[in-house]
Structure formats: structure tokens, C-alpha cells
Design a protein around this motif. Structure first.
Motif, PDB file in Angstrom:
ATOM      1  N   LYS A  26      -6.428   2.472   3.195  1.00 35.63           N
ATOM      2  CA  LYS A  26      -7.094   3.494   4.011  1.00 35.63           C
ATOM      3  C   LYS A  26      -6.156   3.968   5.125  1.00 35.63           C
ATOM      4  N   LEU A  27      -5.418   3.046   5.716  1.00 33.40           N
ATOM      5  CA  LEU A  27      -4.479   3.406   6.776  1.00 33.40           C
ATOM      6  C   LEU A  27      -3.392   4.335   6.239  1.00 33.40           C
ATOM      7  N   ILE A  28      -2.827   4.014   5.093  1.00 35.33           N
ATOM      8  CA  ILE A  28      -1.788   4.862   4.506  1.00 35.33           C
ATOM      9  C   ILE A  28      -2.358   6.252   4.190  1.00 35.33           C
ATOM     10  N   GLU A  29      -3.578   6.312   3.688  1.00 41.29           N
ATOM     11  CA  GLU A  29      -4.221   7.609   3.415  1.00 41.29           C
ATOM     12  C   GLU A  29      -4.358   8.428   4.696  1.00 41.29           C
ATOM     13  N   LYS A  30      -4.782   7.795   5.777  1.00 38.19           N
ATOM     14  CA  LYS A  30      -4.936   8.495   7.067  1.00 38.19           C
ATOM     15  C   LYS A  30      -3.586   9.007   7.556  1.00 38.19           C
ATOM     16  N   ILE A  31      -2.549   8.201   7.369  1.00 41.09           N
ATOM     17  CA  ILE A  31      -1.199   8.598   7.800  1.00 41.09           C
ATOM     18  C   ILE A  31      -0.713   9.788   6.973  1.00 41.09           C
ATOM     19  N   GLU A  32      -1.026   9.801   5.694  1.00 39.56           N
ATOM     20  CA  GLU A  32      -0.649  10.944   4.849  1.00 39.56           C
ATOM     21  C   GLU A  32      -1.284  12.224   5.382  1.00 39.56           C
ATOM     22  N   GLU A  33      -2.525  12.150   5.836  1.00 37.69           N
ATOM     23  CA  GLU A  33      -3.203  13.299   6.409  1.00 37.69           C
ATOM     24  C   GLU A  33      -2.521  13.740   7.714  1.00 37.69           C
ATOM     25  N   LEU A  34      -2.097  12.781   8.500  1.00 36.01           N
ATOM     26  CA  LEU A  34      -1.446  13.049   9.783  1.00 36.01           C
ATOM     27  C   LEU A  34      -0.095  13.723   9.600  1.00 36.01           C
ATOM     28  N   VAL A  35       0.663  13.247   8.644  1.00 40.42           N
ATOM     29  CA  VAL A  35       2.006  13.744   8.419  1.00 40.42           C
ATOM     30  C   VAL A  35       1.946  14.864   7.422  1.00 40.42           C
ATOM     31  N   ALA A  39       0.831  -1.207   0.000  1.00 34.72           N
ATOM     32  CA  ALA A  39       0.000   0.000   0.000  1.00 34.72           C
ATOM     33  C   ALA A  39       0.869   1.261   0.000  1.00 34.72           C
ATOM     34  N   ALA A  40       1.932   1.263   0.798  1.00 39.33           N
ATOM     35  CA  ALA A  40       2.801   2.443   0.878  1.00 39.33           C
ATOM     36  C   ALA A  40       3.548   2.662  -0.439  1.00 39.33           C
ATOM     37  N   ARG A  41       4.100   1.600  -0.988  1.00 38.40           N
ATOM     38  CA  ARG A  41       4.853   1.730  -2.250  1.00 38.40           C
ATOM     39  C   ARG A  41       3.953   2.154  -3.398  1.00 38.40           C
ATOM     40  N   LYS A  69       9.170  10.239  17.829  1.00 35.68           N
ATOM     41  CA  LYS A  69       8.677  10.096  16.455  1.00 35.68           C
ATOM     42  C   LYS A  69       7.149  10.107  16.467  1.00 35.68           C
ATOM     43  N   LYS A  70       6.559  10.437  15.321  1.00 40.43           N
ATOM     44  CA  LYS A  70       5.108  10.277  15.170  1.00 40.43           C
ATOM     45  C   LYS A  70       4.853   8.782  15.057  1.00 40.43           C
ATOM     46  N   VAL A  71       4.050   8.258  15.972  1.00 36.23           N
ATOM     47  CA  VAL A  71       3.780   6.825  16.014  1.00 36.23           C
ATOM     48  C   VAL A  71       2.279   6.588  15.840  1.00 36.23           C
ATOM     49  N   VAL A  72       1.939   5.689  14.932  1.00 31.86           N
ATOM     50  CA  VAL A  72       0.561   5.274  14.716  1.00 31.86           C
ATOM     51  C   VAL A  72       0.471   3.812  15.134  1.00 31.86           C
ATOM     52  N   GLU A  73      -0.370   3.531  16.128  1.00 33.43           N
ATOM     53  CA  GLU A  73      -0.531   2.158  16.607  1.00 33.43           C
ATOM     54  C   GLU A  73      -1.897   1.627  16.196  1.00 33.43           C
ATOM     55  N   VAL A  74      -1.893   0.486  15.531  1.00 31.46           N
ATOM     56  CA  VAL A  74      -3.126  -0.151  15.082  1.00 31.46           C
ATOM     57  C   VAL A  74      -3.002  -1.658  15.248  1.00 31.46           C
ATOM     58  N   PRO A  75      -4.131  -2.356  15.396  1.00 30.24           N
ATOM     59  CA  PRO A  75      -4.085  -3.816  15.424  1.00 30.24           C
ATOM     60  C   PRO A  75      -3.748  -4.358  14.034  1.00 30.24           C
ATOM     61  N   THR A  76      -3.166  -5.540  13.984  1.00 28.98           N
ATOM     62  CA  THR A  76      -2.817  -6.132  12.689  1.00 28.98           C
ATOM     63  C   THR A  76      -4.052  -6.311  11.816  1.00 28.98           C
ATOM     64  N   GLU A  77      -5.184  -6.579  12.422  1.00 30.50           N
ATOM     65  CA  GLU A  77      -6.413  -6.791  11.649  1.00 30.50           C
ATOM     66  C   GLU A  77      -6.783  -5.547  10.830  1.00 30.50           C
ATOM     67  N   THR A  78      -6.567  -4.363  11.399  1.00 32.89           N
ATOM     68  CA  THR A  78      -6.842  -3.115  10.672  1.00 32.89           C
ATOM     69  C   THR A  78      -5.984  -3.043   9.418  1.00 32.89           C
ATOM     70  N   VAL A  79      -4.729  -3.404   9.550  1.00 35.80           N
ATOM     71  CA  VAL A  79      -3.811  -3.382   8.406  1.00 35.80           C
ATOM     72  C   VAL A  79      -4.211  -4.418   7.366  1.00 35.80           C
ATOM     73  N   VAL A  80      -4.559  -5.608   7.811  1.00 34.75           N
ATOM     74  CA  VAL A  80      -4.936  -6.686   6.897  1.00 34.75           C
ATOM     75  C   VAL A  80      -6.207  -6.314   6.126  1.00 34.75           C
ATOM     76  N   MET A  81      -7.165  -5.686   6.792  1.00 41.39           N
ATOM     77  CA  MET A  81      -8.445  -5.364   6.170  1.00 41.39           C
ATOM     78  C   MET A  81      -8.409  -4.080   5.336  1.00 41.39           C
ATOM     79  N   SER A  82      -7.646  -3.064   5.779  1.00 46.68           N
ATOM     80  CA  SER A  82      -7.694  -1.752   5.114  1.00 46.68           C
ATOM     81  C   SER A  82      -6.327  -1.064   5.028  1.00 46.68           C
ATOM     82  N   PRO A  83      -5.351  -1.679   4.392  1.00 42.56           N
ATOM     83  CA  PRO A  83      -4.018  -1.067   4.348  1.00 42.56           C
ATOM     84  C   PRO A  83      -3.988   0.262   3.591  1.00 42.56           C
TER      85      PRO A  83
END
Length: 101
Positions: free
Chosen positions: A92-101, A26-28, A76-90
């Protein structure tokens, strides 16, 4: 954006590696540089270097258990999530992190 992180699930097997792969893809796909460390039943794999951590814009901790070396990410800016969140919506997570950073 430079992203580093750690993936670790309860069993330290399936979700750990699935979360790592999904986050990396997702990040790449969105043009980011990423390095994910795994911590599981066979120990630490693909360990993050201090240089990678230092130059990271954000740290993703995709974990279901406590991990070793968490203090490395102090300040550092740290985002903590359960593995299930990553498995189900990677993506969406990267998009949210882009907004954060």
C-alpha cells in the motif's frame, strides 16, 4: 522509479531489518529499483551513495528515531513513515508513493 531510503527503529534491530526487506520486496514486485540503508545498534549498513541519492525519484524514511545524515535528502521528495506502517502495509505504501511521484 528509483527509490532510496533509510530504515531505523527504536531498538535498531528487528523492525529496522523487517521494514527494509518488506519495502525492497514490495518495490521490486512492482518493477522499481530500490536501495535501503539501515541505521541501528551496529551502525549504518548498506549506506546509500551520493549517486544513488542524486538519481532517486523518492526517498522513504521508515524511521521511529532520528537518523544521521538526513540532510543528504534535501531537495528530494521525501516520504516519512513509522517502521510499523512499512511492516504492516508495504504494498500500500509503494502504491501511495507511485501516486505521489
Amino acid at each position: 522509479m528509483n527509490i532510496v531510503g533509510v530504515a531505523a527503529c527504536t531498538a535498531g534491530i528487528a523492525h529496522t531489518y523487517i521494514a527494509k526487506e518488506k519495502l525492497e520486496n514490495a518495490a521490486r514486485k512492482r518493477g522499481h529499483k530500490i536501495h535501503m540503508e539501515t541505521q541501528g545498534v551496529i551502525g549504518v549498513e548498506d549506506a546509500l551513495s551520493s549517486g544513488e541519492i542524486e538519481t532517486a525519484d523518492v526517498v522513504i524514511l521508515a524511521t521511529d528515531v532520528s537518523i544521521s545524515g538526513k540532510e543528504r535528502f534535501e531537495g528530494k521528495k521525501v516520504v516519512e513513515v513509522p517502521t510499523e506502517t512499512v511492516v504492516m502495509s508495504p504494498n500500500k505504501l509503494i502504491e501511495k508513493i507511485e501516486e505521489l511521484v
